[in-house]
Design an enzyme around this catalytic site. Structure first.
Site, PDB file in Angstrom:
ATOM      1  N   GLU A  45       2.560  -5.091  12.577  1.00 51.11           N
ATOM      2  CA  GLU A  45       1.757  -5.315  13.788  1.00 51.11           C
ATOM      3  C   GLU A  45       1.989  -6.719  14.340  1.00 51.11           C
ATOM      4  OE1 GLU A  45      -2.456  -4.206  13.126  1.00 51.11           O
ATOM      5  OE2 GLU A  45      -1.656  -3.130  11.387  1.00 51.11           O
ATOM      6  N   LYS A  92      -8.519   1.546   3.452  1.00 53.42           N
ATOM      7  CA  LYS A  92      -7.484   1.152   4.423  1.00 53.42           C
ATOM      8  C   LYS A  92      -6.319   0.393   3.790  1.00 53.42           C
ATOM      9  CE  LYS A  92      -7.468   1.339   8.410  1.00 53.42           C
ATOM     10  NZ  LYS A  92      -8.219   0.648   9.457  1.00 53.42           N
ATOM     11  N   HIS A 113       9.954  10.858  24.685  1.00 61.31           N
ATOM     12  CA  HIS A 113       8.548  10.911  25.157  1.00 61.31           C
ATOM     13  C   HIS A 113       7.579  10.972  23.980  1.00 61.31           C
ATOM     14  CE1 HIS A 113      10.147  11.966  29.217  1.00 61.31           C
ATOM     15  NE2 HIS A 113      11.053  12.582  28.471  1.00 61.31           N
TER      16      HIS A 113
END
Ligand code: ARG
Length: 468
Positions: free
Chosen positions: A296, A289, A162
């Site tokens: 991705e 960043k 989970h």
């Protein structure tokens, strides 16, 4: 120049229809297979006395010239000739004269395109399997590296269910899960290749041919161990492509799960790993960043491959036998899936190979944590307390820790004993993360000796793997 099928037609087709029906822009990549299929067909025609041996050799020589032209970027591709098959045939006639027109004796583009696709796919499956094997090797190397030896301790991490910390595991155990998923992928790809390895050549347009051909001979020349038993099936079947797309989809499922984990683990919140600069990009506005774009995109590209699978199934649904132009829609999907899965496998292997792993941060995550709660319950159960009661006792201890802002190992022995008198001094050892891991020694568990077994099995698998 007139169309290959121009005899019946009075007018030239409109440009719009030419553009709409042409498959040349994407089926050009079948040229090697198309040429091989044609050479095998021409030689079989000669062997069967359907054309002269000299004619077959003139055709084979012409096809060789065409191969050189295409390889060298000198071939005059013409969209008005629809597809790669007609482009090659027209060029052959241009190069060697009317005898080139004998090549299409006892053949249709329907069995021709089918044999091209079978040949092409079986080769591509071999390449995909090699890339899966390459990724498995990287997974295995990294799993070995983090298993620890005399010098360095094994890398621990929280295992999750989970997406909540569940029980401590070895990072190597986590990695090896992917090895075995990829192993099943190889099995599926090989299985699909067996059914791809069947020759449809000689089925003609749909019903076979009036010429005394030898299908076994062309199959053998092209390395197919078997031929389709039914001509309608041979020209209509696209099952093998669906199977490939399904197998490729599962490869992408696996890659996308790993990619998602790399994305998550690269966040400041996790901080478990850092992808190499070569697999990341910056932001055009936020100077700090470092985005894990490659991971991705692997995750995102899974959608393309599933889309191809769904797309082809939809094309096939309810399609009457035998050939219809709808079937031309099999190609872009199959080609796109092949390109996508190969690129994703390469990218994932490179990314994992160069991944920096923060062992300290990972192991801190299992120390300042309740992922040893099951172990405290197991400890009590081993001392005779029914597991359900042990679970309850530990639940109360966890609640007390949460209220105080500490972890189970921070409680003094007398504090722990307040929850159960079965708890003794040996409890601290029993609930240390190392012991939690070592104690899960059931088959396939995360204990170092079990992971070592998995790794040696995997090594044996890799050594015995035949060339794809
Ligand atoms: N370009 C076609 C395809 O990819 C080749 C077969 C065409 N056959 C036909 N009867 N029009 O399916």
């Amino acid at each position: 120049m007139t169309k290959a099928w121009g005899g019946r037609f009075s007018e030239r087709g409109g440009q719009e229809a030419v553009n709409f029906t042409a498959s040349l822009p994407f089926d050009r990549r079948l040229y090697v297979e198309d040429l091989e299929g044609s050479v095998a067909h021409a030689r079989m025609l000669a062997k069967q006395g359907i054309i002269e041996a000299a004619e077959a050799e003139a055709i084979a020589a012409g096809l060789k010239l065409i191969k050189d032209e295409i390889d060298g970027g000198r071939f005059p591709f013409r969209l008005e000739h629809e597809d790669i098959h007609l482009n090659i045939e027209r060029r052959l006639i241009e190069l060697i004269g009317p005898v080139g027109g004998k090549l299409h004796t006892a053949r249709s583009r329907n069995d021709q395109v089918a044999v091209d696709m079978h040949l092409y796919l079986k080769r591509q499956i071999g390449e995909v399997i090699s890339l899966v094997r390459g990724l498995q090797r990287v997974v295995l190397r990294r799993a070995e590296e983090h298993l620890g030896d005399g010098g360095s301790p094994a890398t621990l991490m929280p295992g999750y269910t989970h997406l909540q910390r569940a029980q401590p595991i070895l990072f190597s155990q986590h990695l090896m899960a992917y090895f075995f998923m990829l192993q099943r992928d190889c099995g599926r790809l090989k299985d699909c290749r067996r059914r791809t390895d069947v020759s449809p050549l000689g089925a003609g347009a749909l019903a076979g041919t009036t010429f005394p051909i030898d299908r076994q001979a062309t199959a053998q020349a092209l390395g197919f161990p078997a031929v389709y038993e039914n001509s309608l099936d041979a020209v209509s079947d696209r099952d093998y492509l669906v199977e490939f797309l399904a197998a490729a989809s599962l490869v992408m499922v696996h890659l996308s799960r790993l990619a998602e984990e790399l994305v998550l683990w690269s966040t400041a919140e996790f901080g478990f790993v850092e992808v190499d600069d070569a697999y990341a990009t910056g932001s055009s506005i936020m100077p700090q960043k470092k985005n894990p774009d490659v991971a991705e995109l692997v995750r995102g590209k899974a959608g393309r491959v599933y889309g191809s699978l769904m797309g082809l199934l939809t094309v096939l649904k309810g399609l009457p036998l035998a050939y219809h132009s709808d079937l031309q829609e099999d190609k872009e999907r199959t080609f796109d899936a092949i390109d996508t899965v190969k690129a994703s496998l390469r990218a994932t292997a490179g990314m994992l190979e160069s991944l920096r792993v923060d062992r300290d941060r990972m192991s801190r995550a299992v120390r300042q944590d309740f992922s040893n709660a099951t172990d405290l319950a197991d400890y009590l159960a081993k001392k005779g307390l029914p597991f359900r009661e042990a679970h309850e006792v530990v639940g109360r201890a966890v609640a007390a820790c949460l209220a105080r802002g500490c972890y189970l190992v921070d409680l003094r022995l007398d504090e722990l004993r307040a929850f159960s008198a079965l708890i003794e001094g040996d409890v601290y050892e029993a609930i240390s993360p190392e012991q939690c891991v070592a104690a899960r020694s059931s088959r396939g568990g995360t204990a170092p000796e079990q992971v070592r077994l998995q790794i040696s099995l995997a090594q044996a698998i890799m050594e015995s793997a035949q060339a794809p």
